[in-house]
Design a protein around this motif. Sequence first.
Motif, PDB file in Angstrom:
ATOM      1  N   TYR A 255       0.832  -1.206   0.000  1.00 58.21           N
ATOM      2  CA  TYR A 255       0.000   0.000   0.000  1.00 58.21           C
ATOM      3  C   TYR A 255       0.868   1.257   0.000  1.00 58.21           C
ATOM      4  N   THR A 256       1.901   1.258   0.813  1.00 54.08           N
ATOM      5  CA  THR A 256       2.789   2.421   0.899  1.00 54.08           C
ATOM      6  C   THR A 256       3.527   2.654  -0.404  1.00 54.08           C
ATOM      7  N   LEU A 257       4.067   1.604  -0.988  1.00 56.34           N
ATOM      8  CA  LEU A 257       4.825   1.748  -2.236  1.00 56.34           C
ATOM      9  C   LEU A 257       3.939   2.280  -3.358  1.00 56.34           C
ATOM     10  N   VAL A 258       2.749   1.720  -3.503  1.00 53.79           N
ATOM     11  CA  VAL A 258       1.864   2.178  -4.580  1.00 53.79           C
ATOM     12  C   VAL A 258       1.419   3.605  -4.338  1.00 53.79           C
ATOM     13  N   LYS A 259       1.098   3.947  -3.092  1.00 50.62           N
ATOM     14  CA  LYS A 259       0.710   5.320  -2.777  1.00 50.62           C
ATOM     15  C   LYS A 259       1.881   6.291  -2.961  1.00 50.62           C
ATOM     16  N   SER A 260       3.099   5.775  -2.885  1.00 50.81           N
ATOM     17  CA  SER A 260       4.287   6.622  -3.036  1.00 50.81           C
ATOM     18  C   SER A 260       4.733   6.730  -4.484  1.00 50.81           C
ATOM     19  N   GLY A 261       3.973   6.166  -5.418  1.00 43.47           N
ATOM     20  CA  GLY A 261       4.288   6.329  -6.837  1.00 43.47           C
ATOM     21  C   GLY A 261       4.867   5.113  -7.508  1.00 43.47           C
ATOM     22  N   VAL A 262       5.108   4.022  -6.791  1.00 48.48           N
ATOM     23  CA  VAL A 262       5.645   2.817  -7.400  1.00 48.48           C
ATOM     24  C   VAL A 262       4.542   2.130  -8.203  1.00 48.48           C
ATOM     25  N   SER A 263       4.889   1.650  -9.382  1.00 44.34           N
ATOM     26  CA  SER A 263       3.900   1.053 -10.277  1.00 44.34           C
ATOM     27  C   SER A 263       3.308  -0.217  -9.692  1.00 44.34           C
ATOM     28  N   MET A 292      -6.776  -2.112   1.660  1.00 44.28           N
ATOM     29  CA  MET A 292      -6.270  -0.822   1.178  1.00 44.28           C
ATOM     30  C   MET A 292      -5.260  -1.014   0.050  1.00 44.28           C
ATOM     31  N   ALA A 293      -4.393  -2.030   0.192  1.00 47.45           N
ATOM     32  CA  ALA A 293      -3.383  -2.283  -0.835  1.00 47.45           C
ATOM     33  C   ALA A 293      -4.027  -2.707  -2.148  1.00 47.45           C
ATOM     34  N   LEU A 294      -4.981  -3.637  -2.086  1.00 47.47           N
ATOM     35  CA  LEU A 294      -5.621  -4.107  -3.312  1.00 47.47           C
ATOM     36  C   LEU A 294      -6.419  -2.990  -3.987  1.00 47.47           C
ATOM     37  N   HIS A 295      -7.073  -2.157  -3.191  1.00 49.84           N
ATOM     38  CA  HIS A 295      -7.811  -1.040  -3.782  1.00 49.84           C
ATOM     39  C   HIS A 295      -6.864  -0.043  -4.448  1.00 49.84           C
ATOM     40  N   ALA A 296      -5.702   0.171  -3.843  1.00 50.66           N
ATOM     41  CA  ALA A 296      -4.742   1.129  -4.400  1.00 50.66           C
ATOM     42  C   ALA A 296      -4.209   0.682  -5.753  1.00 50.66           C
ATOM     43  N   LYS A 526       3.344  11.655   1.688  1.00 50.98           N
ATOM     44  CA  LYS A 526       2.792  11.639   0.343  1.00 50.98           C
ATOM     45  C   LYS A 526       1.451  12.346   0.252  1.00 50.98           C
ATOM     46  N   ARG A 527       0.921  12.809   1.352  1.00 49.70           N
ATOM     47  CA  ARG A 527      -0.316  13.580   1.309  1.00 49.70           C
ATOM     48  C   ARG A 527      -0.182  14.767   0.361  1.00 49.70           C
ATOM     49  N   ALA A 528       0.980  15.371   0.258  1.00 51.55           N
ATOM     50  CA  ALA A 528       1.199  16.541  -0.609  1.00 51.55           C
ATOM     51  C   ALA A 528       1.882  16.151  -1.915  1.00 51.55           C
TER      52      ALA A 528
END
Length: 809
Positions: A255-263, A292-296, A526-528
Amino acid sequence: MQPSLLLLAALGLPLTAEAAAPAQEPLVEAPKVDEQGIAWGQWWALGPFEHEVGATSVVPDHKPEKEFKKMRPGRAFDSLDQDYRGKEKSKLFWTQLGTPTPHLADVGKLDFLAVVPPIPELKNWNENAVVYLYREVIAPREMVTEIMFGSDDGVRCWVNGELKLSRNAARGVNVRDEKLRLRLEEGINHLVFKINNGGGSWGFQMAAYSHIEQKRINASIDLGVKWILSRQLIDGSWGEEHGRYRNGATALAVYTLVKSGVSARHPAVMEALAFLAESPTTMTYSAGCHLMALHALRDEEYLPWMEEILGDLLSWQTRQGVWGYPAGHADLSCTQFAALGLRAAAKAGLEVPERVWIDLAEGVIDHQQKQERVETPSALVDAYGGRISTAGFAYRPTNPKHATGSMSTAGVATLALCLEQLGEDCPSKLRAIIERQSEYGLNWMATNWSVSSNPGKGDWVHYYLYGMERVGAFLETEEIGEREWYWEGAEYLCNSQIATGANAGHWRDPHGRTESATCFALLFLKRASKLAFTDPHGTGTKRVSISALDAGPIQVAAMSASPASFWINKLNWAVVQGKKIVSVEYLGRKPDGDWELLTSITAPTEPTPHERFAGRHTFASAGTYEVQAVLVLEDQTEILSGVTAIQVTESTEAGIKDYALDAAKNLMPSGQPQISASTGANPRSMVDNKMVTRWVCAGNDATPTITIELQRPVTADKILFTHARTRPIEQANNPMATRVRVWIDRDDPIDVEIDPLARSKSIMQLPEARSMRKLKFQILATTGGGIGNASVGFSEIELQGPRKRRGRR
C-alpha cells in the motif's frame, strides 16, 4: 537614548511622550528588520527562580509576572532595571544576552545552562527552576505575524501583558512544538516567555514560522521508498511481526509503495502479491491493510479477492460495533484499520451494509472521554471564548478513559469516514452526535498538540502521525486548531529520518518496528504528492539518463519505464557528411556484459534536423542497464553514441520470481525436523518455513555443519537452499556459501554448487524422488573471506517432492 527609542527612530515611527528622553550615546546599532519590516529586539533573561513543581507545571506565578501586566504597546518596558530574589535568595537582574545588536526572529537555540548566570553555591541550580525571557518587537504598522518556538520543559507566553499560551510539558527543545499568531500594534510590542525545568538540559528556541521546502519532502520520500524496497525478502514479503501478522507488514508495504508512486506492475509489488495470495489474511490489522493495498492497485482483477477479505472482516465486527484482533478484547486501534479496510472495499464498489457504519460510529464514541472544559488555544479564542470543550479517545472503553493522540486521531478519522459512507442516509440524531463528538475530539488534538511525540503516550509517533494525516484527509482541513498539521509534521519527519549511511531512508522506532514506522511516515508525507514530481512508473526519482556530450557525435537519451524508451537527444549532422541514414540501433547490456540489440529503428526517407529516432524495449528483469545508440549510414558506416545508464525497476512477468509459492510446497515441516549446528544460534530458523529468520555460523567456524533429523520420513526429489541474507540492503560485505557437501541418510556425500546471488535459491535436483530421514550439510566454500573467516548460513533449507497427479474419483 533607550534601545527601543533608537529602534523607533530608525524605523521612522513616532516617539510617545512617555518614551522621550535626553539624548545619550546609543546602546544599539541601527536595527535589522525581517521581510515584513519587523525589528526584533535583543533577548533579556531573568532567573533562575525556585520552582518546586519542576517540569510538571508552569505555574505557580513568580514575582516578575506582576510587572508584565504593566506592559503596554507603544511604551517601553521600564522594569528591566528592577532586581528580584531567586534561588537561595540570590539577587537576580534582567541580563541582556549576546551582543547589543538587535536580531531577527531566529537567533538559534538558547542554552540556559550557558547564558543564565549560575548560582555558585548551589550545585544543581538548574533543577526545579524557572527562567523568563523578554524581547521588544517593533512593528511598522498594526499587523499579524506568526512565530514558532520550542522549550525544555513547559512554557508560557505573554504578548503586550496578555497571557496567550500556557503549556505543561516535559520535553526537549523542538522549535516547531508551538505556533503563535502575534497581533502587533504599531511601534513597540512586548514578548515574554516563561520556561520551567525539572533538571538536566534547559533551553528555548524561537523562529519565524515557515514551511519546509517541498524538495526536501520529495527527497525524503524517494529515500524512504528506496529503503522499503531494499527490505523485501526473497519470498516477496516484509518480515516485521511475521509470526502473528503474516500478511500485515507485506500488505502495508505494498500500500505504501503504490501510494508513493511505485507502479502496480513493479516486481516488488508483484512478488508481494504472490506472497499474500499463498495464505489467507486472518488478523484485523492485516485485513485492513490488505484491502487498502488491493484497492490502491486500481485493478478489477482483485475484486473477488477483496470480496473474500471483506466477508471475513465483516464477520469479525463485535456486537458493540468495533473490532478485536479479531480474537480477544476489541480496541480502537484494530477498529481503525478495520474501518479503513471497509472504506477501501466500499470505494472499490463492494457492498458494506449501512448498519455496519452505524454500529461502528456508536462503538467508536464509546471510546471517547467525557467532555472537559479547558483553556482555549490563542488562535481559537475568537470562536470559542476563554474555555473550550474537549474529549479525547482511548484505546479501550474502560473507566477512567486515558486519551492519547493516536487514539484520538483514530476516533475522529473513523467518525468522519462513517459520515462519508452513510451520507444522506445517516440518521439525523446520530449525525448530530458524530459532529459534536468529532469537534470535541479535534479540540482535544488542538489543545494537546504535538508532531514530535504521541500526546498522552509518547511512543508510536509515526502511527499517530498517519492517523493525523487521515483526519486531515477525511475532514479536508489544512489546520487542526491553529496548527498547519501537514507542514509541521513533514518537517519533523524530514529532520528525524535516518538520511545517511548504509541503512539510510528509514525512521527509528523504539519497539524495533522500523518497517511499519517508515511506511506510516511515507504515507503522511505523500499527502502533498500533487506538489511533487510523481513518477507513474517508479519512485518519483529521475528516470531520464543522457550520455555525455563529449562522448561522441551522438547524444543518446534513455528513460526507465516498462517498456523503456530511447531516442537521439542531439546529433552532430556534420559527421553524416550528406549520406543517407538507414537506421538507428539501440544496444543494451548489464555493466561489463555483452552488448545486445534492443531495437532497430528504420530512418524516415527525409529525416528532419530534429528527428529523434525513438525506440522502445521491455527488459526481462530489473537492474542497471547501459544503453548505446548506433547510427547506420547507407555505406554501412556506423557512428556510435556515448554510453548512458538507466535503472530499470520494472520487468516483464517472466522476470518475476515465484518464490512465494515455495512455502506451500515445502515438505520439511511435515517431517517434524530436529536440527543442530556446529556453531551459531537458533539453527531451527532454517526449517521454520519463514524467510525472515536465519542461521549463520560463528565467524571462526572452519567446518560449518548442519544436521537435520526428521521424525517422519519425507519423500522428496529436490533440496532448496536460500542464503541467510536475502534483503537487497544486506548485501554489502556479507559472504555467501558457494559450495555445500550433502549427506542423505547413509549415502555417499554429494558436493553441490550454490548460486552466490542473494536473491536466488539454489536447487539440488535428485535423480529421482526418495524417502529420507537424516540430512547433513557442510559449507565448503564461500564468497569473500573463506571458511573460518566469515559468518555464513541459510535462512531456509527446503524439501520438495514431485507433483502428484490428480486421478478421477
